[in-house]
Motif scaffolding. Structure first.
Motif, short mmCIF file in Angstrom:
data_model
loop_
_atom_site.label_atom_id
_atom_site.label_comp_id
_atom_site.label_asym_id
_atom_site.label_seq_id
_atom_site.Cartn_x
_atom_site.Cartn_y
_atom_site.Cartn_z
N VAL A 161 0.68 -1.16 -0.07
CA VAL A 161 0.20 0.26 0.14
C VAL A 161 0.92 1.04 -0.15
O VAL A 161 1.06 2.15 0.73
N PRO A 162 0.81 1.94 -0.98
CA PRO A 162 1.46 3.32 -1.08
C PRO A 162 1.19 4.31 0.05
O PRO A 162 -0.45 4.75 -0.03
N ILE A 163 1.62 5.17 0.99
CA ILE A 163 1.28 6.32 1.42
C ILE A 163 1.81 7.75 0.89
O ILE A 163 3.75 7.22 0.87
N PHE A 164 1.93 8.80 1.29
CA PHE A 164 2.46 9.54 0.43
C PHE A 164 2.71 10.23 2.14
O PHE A 164 2.02 9.95 3.44
N LEU A 165 4.36 10.58 2.17
CA LEU A 165 5.02 10.89 3.70
C LEU A 165 5.05 12.30 3.84
O LEU A 165 4.80 12.86 4.68
N GLU A 166 4.34 13.23 3.05
CA GLU A 166 3.82 14.26 3.24
C GLU A 166 1.77 15.15 3.25
O GLU A 166 1.70 14.12 1.92
N ASP A 167 1.84 16.54 2.82
CA ASP A 167 0.77 16.56 2.36
C ASP A 167 0.63 16.12 0.75
O ASP A 167 0.99 16.61 -0.24
#
Length: 395
Positions: free
Chosen positions: A183-189
């Motif tokens: 699952v990819p998830i953003f590290l910043e907004d």
């Protein structure tokens, strides 16, 4: 071959800069190299063959261009300055780095862009590039940049009142291959990233990256071929835009890591955790409750068990985002289940006929099996429970 280098599928090792040249568009002679170090490194014949990419059409202006030849790789960032004082009302130029054909050049891309912007500023300020055919000072600059970057990975250029600091970014290792169940998830907004920074395929994929959709689901939702999605995500991981975490399910088991101690000591980490995991920003959860939930994660305790016991909703905690933050920061880790068919066990008729048994080798986690077969965790667990010859290993 020429391509806009937005991807990092580039192979090869980091190598030195062999040449830096400055090309411009002459209103009569057309594209030509007007300055290069060392002299005559790129011959006129070679340049004429690729000049259409060095001074390209408008849609490729201010894009990183990589041209791979038999012996060399040319990296440039074409620039157009619009002004009526120029012939044809515009000045076109391209500063290019030349490396060996098998060398990796992605780490030079920010340097080429920054130096091009510096030269553009000098041109706008005092016609540094176009005022004279004498390119002696420019040649000195190119020689300084090539020497300093090759030796020290950094260089400072000063011309008049203007200064530019160039630095070669550290070449990050290529990320591991991306898997369907990750699952990819953003590290910043997510809102801070502009779509026009990315290629069209990545733009199509970005809206479906929410920290919960796994790669296979993103590919289906975005209607993009699975391997292209994996390449896009790998690219985003390389640039530090996203990281990869496991699929969230309430049947999951998590365990704390030694880094949880850091959460107890680091006030700023605590504040970020509270802001990230609170159900309502205006009514933040207490750090005590958050820490208690993390420290309760251990072998044999599913997220469902934990939620029934501690009721995170009443504690103003969003348990899904709590797990996300813990995985991103390394405070917790996922405990995976691996089904194993006992060696030498006599297979039942179901085992012989059910293709899912080929995954019961101890090397495939339940997440991988679910993504590969399209079956739910509950369906697979039901098969395992009914067969005494299949064991589940947790690690």
């Amino acid at each position: 071959m020429a391509s806009i280098s937005e991807n990092v599928g580039e192979k090869g090792q980091e190598g030195p800069i062999r040449c830096i040249f400055f090309a411009e568009f002459h209103h009569i002679a057309g594209p030509k190299i007007t300055c290069q170090v060392p002299d005559n490194f790129i011959s006129k014949d070679i340049f004429d063959n690729v000049s259409v990419y060095i001074i390209p059409k408008a849609q490729l202006q201010r894009s990183t261009i990589t041209i791979t030849l038999k012996d060399y790789k040319i990296l440039g960032f074409p620039v157009k300055i619009d002004d009526k004082k120029y012939a044809r009302n515009a000045f076109y130029f391209n500063l290019c780095f030349v490396c060996d054909a098998n060398a990796r050049t992605v780490h030079y891309e920010p340097v080429v862009k920054k130096m091009s912007d510096f030269l553009m500023a000098l041109e706008i300020e005092n016609c540094f590039l176009s005022a004279s055919d004498d390119k002696t000072r420019l040649a000195e600059m190119l020689a300084q940049v090539m020497q300093d970057l090759n030796l020290h990975k950094m260089c400072t250029l000063t011309e008049g009142t203007m200064t530019s600091h160039l630095k070669v970014v550290k070449l990050a290792p290529e990320p591991k291959p991306v898997l369907d169940h990750q699952v990819p998830i953003f590290l910043e907004d997510k809102e801070t990233f502009q779509n026009d920074q990315w290629d069209l395929t990545t733009q199509q994929v970005l809206p479906y990256i929410d920290g919960f959709n796994h790669v296979a689901r993103i590919a289906a939702a975005a209607d993009v071929e699975n391997n292209l999605v994996k390449s896009c995500v790998q690219n985003l991981v390389y640039y530090g835009v996203v990281t990869l975490i496991p699929i969230f399910q309430y049947s999951n088991v998590y365990a704390v890591t030694p880094k949880l101690r850091q959460l107890g000591d680091d006030i700023k980490l605590q504040e970020r955790c509270i802001a990230y995991a609170s159900k309502l920003p205006r009514q933040p959860a207490s750090f005590r409750d958050i820490y208690r939930m993390y420290s309760s994660m251990t072998y044999g305790i599913t997220m469902k068990d934990l939620c029934q016991r501690l009721n995170p909703q009443n504690l103003r905690i969003n348990e899904r985002r709590l797990v996300q933050f813990g995985m991103i920061e390394g405070l917790i880790r996922r405990v995976y289940n691996y089904p194993v068919l006992l060696p030498g066990a006599s297979c039942s008729e179901e085992a012989r006929n059910n293709p899912i048994y080929k995954y019961f080798t101890g090397t495939y986690s339940l997440d991988e099996i679910c993504c590969s077969t399209g079956q739910s965790t509950a369906q697979i667990e039901d098969i395992i429970e009914r067969d005494p010859n299949v064991l589940m290993i947790s690690k």
